[in-house]
Enzyme design. Sequence first.
Site, short mmCIF file in Angstrom:
data_model
loop_
_atom_site.label_atom_id
_atom_site.label_comp_id
_atom_site.label_asym_id
_atom_site.label_seq_id
_atom_site.Cartn_x
_atom_site.Cartn_y
_atom_site.Cartn_z
N PRO A 11 77.70 -30.24 -34.23
CA PRO A 11 76.42 -30.79 -34.66
C PRO A 11 75.40 -29.76 -35.12
CG PRO A 11 77.10 -31.78 -32.59
CD PRO A 11 78.09 -30.69 -32.90
N ASN A 12 74.70 -30.11 -36.16
CA ASN A 12 73.57 -29.35 -36.72
C ASN A 12 73.96 -28.07 -37.45
OD1 ASN A 12 71.51 -31.15 -35.82
ND2 ASN A 12 71.89 -30.40 -33.75
N ARG A 19 66.71 -23.71 -41.29
CA ARG A 19 65.75 -23.54 -40.18
C ARG A 19 66.25 -22.47 -39.23
NH1 ARG A 19 63.95 -29.61 -38.43
NH2 ARG A 19 63.30 -30.27 -40.48
N TYR A 24 69.77 -17.85 -36.33
CA TYR A 24 71.08 -18.13 -36.91
C TYR A 24 71.32 -17.47 -38.27
CZ TYR A 24 71.10 -21.67 -33.24
OH TYR A 24 71.05 -22.30 -32.04
N ASN A 75 83.27 -23.68 -33.55
CA ASN A 75 81.89 -23.50 -33.13
C ASN A 75 81.39 -24.91 -32.80
OD1 ASN A 75 79.18 -23.22 -32.70
ND2 ASN A 75 78.86 -21.78 -34.39
N ALA A 78 75.82 -27.42 -29.98
CA ALA A 78 75.31 -27.71 -28.63
C ALA A 78 76.34 -28.46 -27.77
CB ALA A 78 74.01 -28.52 -28.72
N GLU A 99 86.79 -19.78 -29.53
CA GLU A 99 85.43 -20.35 -29.51
C GLU A 99 84.50 -19.36 -30.21
OE1 GLU A 99 84.06 -21.07 -25.53
OE2 GLU A 99 81.98 -21.34 -26.16
N HIS A 101 80.48 -18.44 -31.71
CA HIS A 101 79.03 -18.69 -31.78
C HIS A 101 78.36 -17.62 -32.63
CE1 HIS A 101 79.36 -21.74 -28.73
NE2 HIS A 101 80.11 -20.90 -28.04
N LEU A 102 77.42 -18.05 -33.45
CA LEU A 102 76.63 -17.10 -34.23
C LEU A 102 75.77 -16.25 -33.31
CD1 LEU A 102 75.63 -19.69 -36.91
CD2 LEU A 102 76.75 -17.53 -37.47
N ARG A 108 70.31 -16.42 -24.16
CA ARG A 108 69.32 -17.44 -24.52
C ARG A 108 68.95 -18.29 -23.30
NH1 ARG A 108 71.23 -20.20 -29.85
NH2 ARG A 108 69.03 -20.83 -29.85
O1 CA2 Z 1 75.16 -19.70 -31.68
C1 CA2 Z 1 75.82 -20.67 -32.03
O2 CA2 Z 1 76.64 -20.64 -32.95
C2 CA2 Z 1 75.56 -22.04 -31.36
O3 CA2 Z 1 76.83 -22.69 -31.21
C3 CA2 Z 1 74.67 -22.81 -32.32
C4 CA2 Z 1 74.23 -24.17 -31.78
C5 CA2 Z 1 73.61 -24.00 -30.38
O4 CA2 Z 1 73.27 -25.26 -29.85
C6 CA2 Z 1 74.55 -23.26 -29.44
O5 CA2 Z 1 73.90 -23.11 -28.19
C7 CA2 Z 1 74.92 -21.90 -29.98
C8 CA2 Z 1 73.21 -24.79 -32.75
C9 CA2 Z 1 73.83 -25.15 -34.09
C10 CA2 Z 1 72.88 -25.02 -35.25
O6 CA2 Z 1 71.62 -25.60 -34.96
C11 CA2 Z 1 70.61 -25.49 -35.89
C12 CA2 Z 1 69.41 -26.10 -35.54
C13 CA2 Z 1 68.34 -26.02 -36.41
C14 CA2 Z 1 68.48 -25.38 -37.63
C15 CA2 Z 1 69.68 -24.78 -37.97
C16 CA2 Z 1 70.75 -24.84 -37.09
#
Ligand code: CA2
Length: 147
Positions: A11-12, A19, A24, A75, A78, A99, A101-102, A108
Amino acid sequence: MTATILLLSGPNLDLLGQREPEVYGTAALEDHRRVAEEAATRHGYRLEHRQSNHEGDLVDAVHAAGGYAAGIVVNPGALTHYAWSLHDALAAFDGPVVELHLSNPQRREPWRHRSVVSPVATGVVAGFGGDGYRLAIEALVGLLRPR
Ligand code: CA2
């Protein structure tokens, strides 16, 4: 036949580049997909990419991967922190799982410190930004190499 690696995005991640660039980076998911594909191709693999904002779709993608993919780079976004159905699906996948993660979730907020995916992953790549996509593919290729 060329073996396939599945890159799975949660997701996202489709919002990347729009953003939170301080966390990221500025690259879009398509840029990361391309980096992963180039790394896979360099090593003689085909890359398949699936992104979904829905847990069940990702579970279905892992089930389907059982029929065609040699390994998975995931990846989970969340979902990393609470998606036990994804944990169970990956546990049932017969191949290596990396697994990815960026960011480094351990640096965090406390709620990001637990991963329910790590216990069923072969290894984890985290905190290297976009370079992680290349590193994760290379790690997976290393795991797939006959010993
Ligand atoms: O660091 C990572 O790759 C994460 O998997 C990214 C997730 C986060 O919930 C994990 O804890 C770590 C978030 C995905 C992207 O979310 C965004 C939110 C707003 C704008 C752009 C990306």
